[in-house]
Design an enzyme around this catalytic site. Structure first.
Site, PDB file in Angstrom:
ATOM      1  N   THR A  67      63.187  -8.844 -66.353  1.00 48.51           N
ATOM      2  CA  THR A  67      62.626 -10.193 -66.433  1.00 48.51           C
ATOM      3  C   THR A  67      62.692 -10.682 -67.871  1.00 48.51           C
ATOM      4  O   THR A  67      62.466  -9.913 -68.810  1.00 48.51           O
ATOM      5  CB  THR A  67      61.164 -10.196 -65.954  1.00 48.51           C
ATOM      6  OG1 THR A  67      61.133  -9.862 -64.562  1.00 48.51           O
ATOM      7  CG2 THR A  67      60.514 -11.564 -66.143  1.00 48.51           C
ATOM      8  N   GLY A  68      62.997 -11.957 -68.048  1.00 49.93           N
ATOM      9  CA  GLY A  68      63.040 -12.544 -69.381  1.00 49.93           C
ATOM     10  C   GLY A  68      64.368 -13.220 -69.644  1.00 49.93           C
ATOM     11  O   GLY A  68      65.311 -13.126 -68.858  1.00 49.93           O
ATOM     12  N   SER A  69      64.462 -13.887 -70.782  1.00 54.43           N
ATOM     13  CA  SER A  69      65.640 -14.690 -71.087  1.00 54.43           C
ATOM     14  C   SER A  69      66.903 -13.855 -71.263  1.00 54.43           C
ATOM     15  O   SER A  69      68.001 -14.295 -70.904  1.00 54.43           O
ATOM     16  CB  SER A  69      65.383 -15.522 -72.350  1.00 54.43           C
ATOM     17  OG  SER A  69      65.058 -14.688 -73.454  1.00 54.43           O
ATOM     18  N   ASP A 124      67.161  -4.459 -68.811  1.00 50.21           N
ATOM     19  CA  ASP A 124      66.087  -5.383 -69.187  1.00 50.21           C
ATOM     20  C   ASP A 124      66.106  -5.592 -70.697  1.00 50.21           C
ATOM     21  O   ASP A 124      66.708  -4.811 -71.445  1.00 50.21           O
ATOM     22  CB  ASP A 124      64.727  -4.834 -68.746  1.00 50.21           C
ATOM     23  CG  ASP A 124      63.694  -5.943 -68.547  1.00 50.21           C
ATOM     24  OD1 ASP A 124      63.991  -7.116 -68.858  1.00 50.21           O
ATOM     25  OD2 ASP A 124      62.576  -5.622 -68.089  1.00 50.21           O
ATOM     26  N   ASP A 127      60.751  -6.918 -76.327  1.00 51.90           N
ATOM     27  CA  ASP A 127      60.172  -7.783 -77.362  1.00 51.90           C
ATOM     28  C   ASP A 127      60.258  -7.139 -78.738  1.00 51.90           C
ATOM     29  O   ASP A 127      60.399  -7.819 -79.749  1.00 51.90           O
ATOM     30  CB  ASP A 127      58.721  -8.105 -77.014  1.00 51.90           C
ATOM     31  CG  ASP A 127      58.604  -8.822 -75.676  1.00 51.90           C
ATOM     32  OD1 ASP A 127      59.297  -9.826 -75.490  1.00 51.90           O
ATOM     33  OD2 ASP A 127      57.827  -8.348 -74.817  1.00 51.90           O
ATOM     34  N   LYS A 137      57.185  -4.400 -74.467  1.00 47.37           N
ATOM     35  CA  LYS A 137      57.638  -5.345 -73.462  1.00 47.37           C
ATOM     36  C   LYS A 137      56.435  -6.014 -72.820  1.00 47.37           C
ATOM     37  O   LYS A 137      55.308  -5.588 -73.013  1.00 47.37           O
ATOM     38  CB  LYS A 137      58.465  -4.625 -72.384  1.00 47.37           C
ATOM     39  CG  LYS A 137      59.812  -4.130 -72.884  1.00 47.37           C
ATOM     40  CD  LYS A 137      60.573  -3.330 -71.823  1.00 47.37           C
ATOM     41  CE  LYS A 137      60.651  -4.016 -70.497  1.00 47.37           C
ATOM     42  NZ  LYS A 137      61.240  -5.372 -70.568  1.00 47.37           N
ATOM     43  N   GLY A 138      56.701  -7.054 -72.076  1.00 48.38           N
ATOM     44  CA  GLY A 138      55.644  -7.662 -71.280  1.00 48.38           C
ATOM     45  C   GLY A 138      55.042  -8.927 -71.838  1.00 48.38           C
ATOM     46  O   GLY A 138      54.036  -9.406 -71.316  1.00 48.38           O
ATOM     47  N   ARG A 139      55.636  -9.478 -72.896  1.00 44.15           N
ATOM     48  CA  ARG A 139      55.094 -10.752 -73.396  1.00 44.15           C
ATOM     49  C   ARG A 139      55.341 -11.887 -72.419  1.00 44.15           C
ATOM     50  O   ARG A 139      54.735 -12.944 -72.529  1.00 44.15           O
ATOM     51  CB  ARG A 139      55.667 -11.046 -74.786  1.00 44.15           C
ATOM     52  CG  ARG A 139      55.103 -10.113 -75.841  1.00 44.15           C
ATOM     53  CD  ARG A 139      55.673 -10.318 -77.220  1.00 44.15           C
ATOM     54  NE  ARG A 139      55.191  -9.264 -78.128  1.00 44.15           N
ATOM     55  CZ  ARG A 139      55.807  -8.888 -79.230  1.00 44.15           C
ATOM     56  NH1 ARG A 139      56.940  -9.479 -79.607  1.00 44.15           N
ATOM     57  NH2 ARG A 139      55.312  -7.924 -79.976  1.00 44.15           N
ATOM     58  N   GLU A 146      57.751  -4.132 -64.424  1.00 42.66           N
ATOM     59  CA  GLU A 146      58.868  -3.642 -65.230  1.00 42.66           C
ATOM     60  C   GLU A 146      58.774  -2.137 -65.430  1.00 42.66           C
ATOM     61  O   GLU A 146      59.765  -1.409 -65.286  1.00 42.66           O
ATOM     62  CB  GLU A 146      58.897  -4.358 -66.577  1.00 42.66           C
ATOM     63  CG  GLU A 146      59.353  -5.804 -66.491  1.00 42.66           C
ATOM     64  CD  GLU A 146      59.231  -6.537 -67.811  1.00 42.66           C
ATOM     65  OE1 GLU A 146      59.930  -7.552 -67.980  1.00 42.66           O
ATOM     66  OE2 GLU A 146      58.432  -6.110 -68.674  1.00 42.66           O
TER      67      GLU A 146
END
Length: 276
Positions: A67-69, A124, A127, A137-139, A146
């Site tokens: 997940t994420g950009s 993945d 951060d 991770k997880g921001r 995840e």
């Protein structure tokens, strides 16, 4: 009969004619541009790292979809390869509702850990990443799913741009997220902050964009962000202390999980393998 010594008039030869028409020269091409190419944006670097990670994907694999950009670029690429026929028989386990929606949109069939408790590969972003390939991770709020999905993968490929590299986790001053149950969240937040009094830490409940309501994860939980004044220190001890608090579900430190790190920078791509 014409006499041999008689001059015979003849038309002038073309190349001897006096012409007043100027001869045009071929056009001179403009000089080649010497301006340097446009620098790569941070999103360009994320895409480069993501595409490199997808090189590890083979037909028939069960994938963990991050997940994420940065992970979003990898998901798009996998969808492209499936549609072109270069990949086939791929199924994915999403790490968030947002990833589930994106994967469905690009045509990646989905499954879950109940059907596939062991994954071939997870991809993945992160951060923060330290020299030992430990992560924060997880921001984006998906740390629990995840960690569940990526912990079930035989190989976990992490993709970042060069700005995510740090010497010590936590020293950037950015959030270290902790997912907690909503019940008595203030109490849990105070206990989390007190764990790191010697290091210096501020615990803050994550709220939605306008600040009016608490941010709620896909699991209907809250997130407390820990802001450290310096390096966290002993990461394993910090992990155990956080998870030892009743009301805490999971934290965003991913320790010893990375098998391969792909870093995209302005000078190229670097690949590092973890010692697992």
């Amino acid at each position: 009969m014409v006499s041999a010594d008689m001059a015979v008039p003849c038309p002038p030869l073309p190349f001897l004619e006096d012409s007043t028409t100027p001869v045009s020269s071929p056009p001179i091409p403009p000089p080649a541009s010497t301006s340097p190419p446009s620098p790569l944006s941070q999103d360009d670097l994320k895409r480069i790292a993501a595409y490199r990670a997808v090189d590890y994907v083979e037909s028939g694999m069960v994938l963990g979809l991050g997940t994420g950009s940065t992970a979003a670029h990898a998901i798009d690429r996998i969808g492209d390869l499936l549609r072109s026929g270069k990949l086939r028989d791929i199924v994915g386990v999403p790490t968030s509702k947002k990833t589930e929606a994106q994967a469905t949109l690009v045509g990646i069939p989905l499954t879950d850990l109940a059907q596939h408790p062991v994954l071939d590969l997870a991809i993945d972003g992160a951060d923060e990443v330290d020299p030992h390939l430990n992560l924060i991770k997880g921001r984006g709020g998906s740390l629990l799913r995840e960690k569940m999905v990526e912990g079930a993968a035989r190989k976990f490929v992490v993709i970042v741009d060069e700005t995510k590299q740090v010497q010590n986790l936590g020293e950037s001053g950015m959030a270290v997220p902790v997912e907690i149950i909503p019940f008595c969240w203030e109490y849990t937040a105070r206990r989390l902050q007190s764990l790191f009094e010697k290091v210096g830490c501020r615990a803050k409940l994550r709220r939605c964009g306008d600040g009016s309501e608490p941010f709620v994860t896909d699991n209907n939980n809250y997130v407390v962000d820990l802001f450290f004044e310096g390096p966290i220190g002993d990461l394993q001890a910090a992990s155990e202390a956080i998870l030892g608090l009743t009301g805490v579900i999971e934290h965003g430190m991913f320790l010893g999980m990375t098998t391969t790190l792909i870093v995209a920078g302005k000078l190229g791509v670097t690949i590092k393998n973890g010692e697992l």
